[in-house]
Write a protein that holds these residues in place. Structure first.
Motif, PDB file in Angstrom:
ATOM      1  N   ARG A 108       0.820  -1.211   0.000  1.00 52.23           N
ATOM      2  CA  ARG A 108       0.000   0.000   0.000  1.00 52.23           C
ATOM      3  C   ARG A 108       0.856   1.265   0.000  1.00 52.23           C
ATOM      4  O   ARG A 108       0.401   2.335  -0.427  1.00 52.23           O
ATOM      5  CB  ARG A 108      -0.941  -0.012   1.207  1.00 52.23           C
ATOM      6  N   ASP A 109       2.114   1.168   0.448  1.00 58.39           N
ATOM      7  CA  ASP A 109       3.007   2.332   0.444  1.00 58.39           C
ATOM      8  C   ASP A 109       3.362   2.789  -0.973  1.00 58.39           C
ATOM      9  O   ASP A 109       3.913   3.878  -1.153  1.00 58.39           O
ATOM     10  CB  ASP A 109       4.295   2.011   1.206  1.00 58.39           C
ATOM     11  N   LEU A 110       3.043   1.981  -1.958  1.00 54.54           N
ATOM     12  CA  LEU A 110       3.316   2.370  -3.347  1.00 54.54           C
ATOM     13  C   LEU A 110       2.495   3.574  -3.781  1.00 54.54           C
ATOM     14  O   LEU A 110       2.798   4.210  -4.796  1.00 54.54           O
ATOM     15  CB  LEU A 110       3.023   1.191  -4.281  1.00 54.54           C
ATOM     16  N   MET A 111       1.463   3.917  -3.045  1.00 56.10           N
ATOM     17  CA  MET A 111       0.622   5.059  -3.399  1.00 56.10           C
ATOM     18  C   MET A 111       1.407   6.372  -3.401  1.00 56.10           C
ATOM     19  O   MET A 111       1.009   7.342  -4.031  1.00 56.10           O
ATOM     20  CB  MET A 111      -0.576   5.149  -2.449  1.00 56.10           C
ATOM     21  N   HIS A 112       2.533   6.404  -2.720  1.00 58.02           N
ATOM     22  CA  HIS A 112       3.346   7.618  -2.651  1.00 58.02           C
ATOM     23  C   HIS A 112       4.486   7.629  -3.681  1.00 58.02           C
ATOM     24  O   HIS A 112       5.321   8.529  -3.651  1.00 58.02           O
ATOM     25  CB  HIS A 112       3.949   7.769  -1.250  1.00 58.02           C
ATOM     26  N   GLN A 113       4.502   6.638  -4.576  1.00 57.68           N
ATOM     27  CA  GLN A 113       5.656   6.440  -5.450  1.00 57.68           C
ATOM     28  C   GLN A 113       5.338   6.677  -6.923  1.00 57.68           C
ATOM     29  O   GLN A 113       4.173   6.751  -7.324  1.00 57.68           O
ATOM     30  CB  GLN A 113       6.195   5.021  -5.279  1.00 57.68           C
ATOM     31  N   VAL A 114       6.406   6.773  -7.724  1.00 55.04           N
ATOM     32  CA  VAL A 114       6.312   6.813  -9.180  1.00 55.04           C
ATOM     33  C   VAL A 114       6.450   5.375  -9.687  1.00 55.04           C
ATOM     34  O   VAL A 114       7.430   4.692  -9.356  1.00 55.04           O
ATOM     35  CB  VAL A 114       7.420   7.686  -9.793  1.00 55.04           C
ATOM     36  N   LEU A 115       5.483   4.918 -10.458  1.00 62.17           N
ATOM     37  CA  LEU A 115       5.529   3.565 -11.003  1.00 62.17           C
ATOM     38  C   LEU A 115       5.951   3.620 -12.465  1.00 62.17           C
ATOM     39  O   LEU A 115       5.435   4.425 -13.243  1.00 62.17           O
ATOM     40  CB  LEU A 115       4.172   2.874 -10.875  1.00 62.17           C
ATOM     41  N   ASP A 162       0.891  -5.246 -15.974  1.00 63.53           N
ATOM     42  CA  ASP A 162       1.725  -5.916 -14.970  1.00 63.53           C
ATOM     43  C   ASP A 162       1.477  -5.361 -13.568  1.00 63.53           C
ATOM     44  O   ASP A 162       1.369  -6.116 -12.595  1.00 63.53           O
ATOM     45  CB  ASP A 162       3.206  -5.776 -15.338  1.00 63.53           C
ATOM     46  N   TRP A 163       1.401  -4.042 -13.455  1.00 61.89           N
ATOM     47  CA  TRP A 163       1.136  -3.460 -12.136  1.00 61.89           C
ATOM     48  C   TRP A 163      -0.273  -3.821 -11.666  1.00 61.89           C
ATOM     49  O   TRP A 163      -0.488  -4.055 -10.473  1.00 61.89           O
ATOM     50  CB  TRP A 163       1.326  -1.942 -12.168  1.00 61.89           C
ATOM     51  N   ASN A 164      -1.227  -3.880 -12.547  1.00 65.00           N
ATOM     52  CA  ASN A 164      -2.583  -4.297 -12.157  1.00 65.00           C
ATOM     53  C   ASN A 164      -2.580  -5.725 -11.623  1.00 65.00           C
ATOM     54  O   ASN A 164      -3.273  -6.043 -10.643  1.00 65.00           O
ATOM     55  CB  ASN A 164      -3.547  -4.172 -13.335  1.00 65.00           C
ATOM     56  N   ARG A 165      -1.814  -6.611 -12.262  1.00 67.12           N
ATOM     57  CA  ARG A 165      -1.704  -7.988 -11.770  1.00 67.12           C
ATOM     58  C   ARG A 165      -1.051  -8.009 -10.392  1.00 67.12           C
ATOM     59  O   ARG A 165      -1.435  -8.797  -9.518  1.00 67.12           O
ATOM     60  CB  ARG A 165      -0.896  -8.842 -12.752  1.00 67.12           C
ATOM     61  N   TYR A 166      -0.049  -7.141 -10.217  1.00 68.93           N
ATOM     62  CA  TYR A 166       0.606  -7.115  -8.900  1.00 68.93           C
ATOM     63  C   TYR A 166      -0.349  -6.616  -7.817  1.00 68.93           C
ATOM     64  O   TYR A 166      -0.421  -7.190  -6.720  1.00 68.93           O
ATOM     65  CB  TYR A 166       1.853  -6.224  -8.944  1.00 68.93           C
ATOM     66  N   PHE A 167      -1.087  -5.546  -8.093  1.00 70.20           N
ATOM     67  CA  PHE A 167      -2.035  -5.022  -7.105  1.00 70.20           C
ATOM     68  C   PHE A 167      -3.075  -6.076  -6.742  1.00 70.20           C
ATOM     69  O   PHE A 167      -3.490  -6.190  -5.578  1.00 70.20           O
ATOM     70  CB  PHE A 167      -2.731  -3.773  -7.647  1.00 70.20           C
ATOM     71  N   LEU A 168      -3.501  -6.850  -7.736  1.00 68.33           N
ATOM     72  CA  LEU A 168      -4.455  -7.921  -7.471  1.00 68.33           C
ATOM     73  C   LEU A 168      -3.840  -8.972  -6.550  1.00 68.33           C
ATOM     74  O   LEU A 168      -4.477  -9.418  -5.584  1.00 68.33           O
ATOM     75  CB  LEU A 168      -4.896  -8.562  -8.787  1.00 68.33           C
ATOM     76  N   ALA A 169      -2.592  -9.374  -6.833  1.00 66.11           N
ATOM     77  CA  ALA A 169      -1.924 -10.372  -6.001  1.00 66.11           C
ATOM     78  C   ALA A 169      -1.676  -9.859  -4.588  1.00 66.11           C
ATOM     79  O   ALA A 169      -1.725 -10.624  -3.615  1.00 66.11           O
ATOM     80  CB  ALA A 169      -0.597 -10.788  -6.645  1.00 66.11           C
ATOM     81  N   ALA A 170      -1.428  -8.535  -4.465  1.00 65.75           N
ATOM     82  CA  ALA A 170      -1.135  -7.946  -3.154  1.00 65.75           C
ATOM     83  C   ALA A 170      -2.388  -7.545  -2.392  1.00 65.75           C
ATOM     84  O   ALA A 170      -2.300  -7.123  -1.219  1.00 65.75           O
ATOM     85  CB  ALA A 170      -0.230  -6.727  -3.333  1.00 65.75           C
ATOM     86  N   GLY A 171      -3.556  -7.647  -3.028  1.00 63.97           N
ATOM     87  CA  GLY A 171      -4.798  -7.292  -2.348  1.00 63.97           C
ATOM     88  C   GLY A 171      -5.022  -5.802  -2.201  1.00 63.97           C
ATOM     89  O   GLY A 171      -5.689  -5.364  -1.250  1.00 63.97           O
ATOM     90  N   VAL A 172      -4.477  -4.998  -3.138  1.00 64.63           N
ATOM     91  CA  VAL A 172      -4.664  -3.535  -3.076  1.00 64.63           C
ATOM     92  C   VAL A 172      -5.164  -3.030  -4.426  1.00 64.63           C
ATOM     93  O   VAL A 172      -4.647  -2.042  -4.969  1.00 64.63           O
ATOM     94  CB  VAL A 172      -3.366  -2.810  -2.662  1.00 64.63           C
ATOM     95  N   GLN A 173      -6.162  -3.697  -4.993  1.00 64.80           N
ATOM     96  CA  GLN A 173      -6.705  -3.296  -6.282  1.00 64.80           C
ATOM     97  C   GLN A 173      -7.199  -1.852  -6.248  1.00 64.80           C
ATOM     98  O   GLN A 173      -7.741  -1.379  -5.252  1.00 64.80           O
ATOM     99  CB  GLN A 173      -7.874  -4.207  -6.659  1.00 64.80           C
ATOM    100  N   GLY A 174      -6.992  -1.147  -7.371  1.00 65.49           N
ATOM    101  CA  GLY A 174      -7.464   0.227  -7.480  1.00 65.49           C
ATOM    102  C   GLY A 174      -6.602   1.232  -6.752  1.00 65.49           C
ATOM    103  O   GLY A 174      -7.024   2.382  -6.564  1.00 65.49           O
ATOM    104  N   LEU A 175      -5.397   0.859  -6.356  1.00 60.59           N
ATOM    105  CA  LEU A 175      -4.517   1.773  -5.624  1.00 60.59           C
ATOM    106  C   LEU A 175      -4.134   2.963  -6.509  1.00 60.59           C
ATOM    107  O   LEU A 175      -3.687   2.786  -7.642  1.00 60.59           O
ATOM    108  CB  LEU A 175      -3.257   1.028  -5.176  1.00 60.59           C
ATOM    109  N   GLN A 176      -4.322   4.171  -6.018  1.00 53.19           N
ATOM    110  CA  GLN A 176      -3.935   5.381  -6.730  1.00 53.19           C
ATOM    111  C   GLN A 176      -2.524   5.773  -6.332  1.00 53.19           C
ATOM    112  O   GLN A 176      -2.227   5.918  -5.140  1.00 53.19           O
ATOM    113  CB  GLN A 176      -4.916   6.519  -6.412  1.00 53.19           C
ATOM    114  N   VAL A 177      -1.632   5.916  -7.312  1.00 52.97           N
ATOM    115  CA  VAL A 177      -0.235   6.222  -7.014  1.00 52.97           C
ATOM    116  C   VAL A 177       0.067   7.670  -7.363  1.00 52.97           C
ATOM    117  O   VAL A 177      -0.731   8.365  -7.998  1.00 52.97           O
ATOM    118  CB  VAL A 177       0.705   5.266  -7.776  1.00 52.97           C
ATOM    119  N   ARG A 178       1.259   8.115  -6.948  1.00 52.82           N
ATOM    120  CA  ARG A 178       1.629   9.515  -7.156  1.00 52.82           C
ATOM    121  C   ARG A 178       1.760   9.851  -8.642  1.00 52.82           C
ATOM    122  O   ARG A 178       1.290  10.878  -9.106  1.00 52.82           O
ATOM    123  CB  ARG A 178       2.955   9.807  -6.444  1.00 52.82           C
TER     124      ARG A 178
END
Length: 294
Positions: A175-182, A190-206
């Protein structure tokens, strides 16, 4: 003699099993395939396809023609075997995805020791693949030749520069990725698949930054330009040297294996030798345990 274009369209339709895949193979529209098959039927004066049913079902005449075409096109594909080659036997051209190309290049020293007489040309995957003796692609591509899937057990995970770990924004959980540049080398899948695996779907990042390929995202991550998705092969050297670190303990399987394709033209035996060598080298790369366990 019937139109060669119409014969190729009919042959592709029979082999692929439907109009869509046949059109994709020949790089034409669906309508072009149907038009050419009807033109061939008109030229031969007989029906080749039974219409009004699902899939492709051949008439007796269609089955007979398909068998003869299959043999004829196979002989045409092998015509290079009876002609003198303008390419020296010791010259090999390999087209490869950019990030894997960068990974293979440092390993070539051992190959060069065993094949000192061979000239190697390493080409980007965007080059004219008709010139390549071996193509290494991430996922399958439309190219006639012998192919086999390789490195199918790759898993993806986030990597970044160690300098980002010392920044004011903490990186302790996904969830700390919300403060980062992806950094993205695709459309964001790929990032959508990762968010799904990590249980943080729909995470808004910087911020999101999209780059042409995985090689560019790895270089940007090393320069502290953001966080990218990679694996132990493409980012293995940077992970081993400490230029990148793996974040968190969540990973997901790569959506596609790599495909090694040896076209019907060119130096097939030499290409297979190089393919066997590069697979052995990549399989020997350790799956580095450099994760930050949360």
């Amino acid at each position: 003699m019937p139109s060669l274009i119409a014969l190729k369209a009919f042959d592709a339709l029979v082999r692929q099993g439907n109009v869509g895949r046949a059109a994709q193979e020949l790089h034409v529209t669906h309508g072009a395939i149907s038009h050419q098959v009807k033109k061939l039927e008109s030229e031969l004066g007989t029906a080749l396809i039974e219409r009004g049913i699902k899939g492709v079902r051949l008439t007796p005449a269609g089955r007979q023609l398909s068998q003869k075409l299959s043999n004829a096109f196979e002989q045409l594909r092998d015509i290079h075997l009876i002609l003198p080659s303008s390419q020296p036997a010791s010259e090999l051209r390999i087209a490869c995805a950019p990030a894997l190309l960068a990974r293979i290049t440092p390993l070539l020293r051992r190959f060069q020791r065993n094949y000192q007489e061979m000239t190697l040309h390493l080409l980007p995957i965007s080059s004219d693949l008709r010139l390549a003796d071996l193509v290494i692609s991430f996922g399958d591509i439309h190219l006639e030749g012998q192919r086999f899937a390789a490195l199918s057990d790759i898993h993806y995970f986030p990597v970044c520069s160690p300098r980002l770990l010392n920044a004011k924004e903490h990186l302790r959980k996904p969830r700390d990725l919300m403060h980062q540049v992806l950094l993205h080398e695709d459309d964001g899948s790929d990032w959508n698949r990762y968010f799904l695996a990590a249980g943080v779907q729909g995470l808004q990042v910087r911020q999101n930054v999209f780059l042409p390929d995985a090689y560019q995202t790895i270089r940007a991550a090393v320069a502290s330009g953001g966080i990218t998705i990679s694996d132990h092969i493409l980012a293995g050297e940077e992970l081993a040297q400490g230029h990148l670190v793996r974040l968190f303990d969540v990973e997901f399987p790569a959506p596609h294996p790599y495909f090694l394709i040896i076209p019907f033209h060119g130096q097939q035996s030499l290409a297979r030798e190089f393919a066997d060598w590069v697979l052995h080298e990549l399989d020997s790369i350790p799956n580095l345990e450099t994760s930050l366990k949360i």
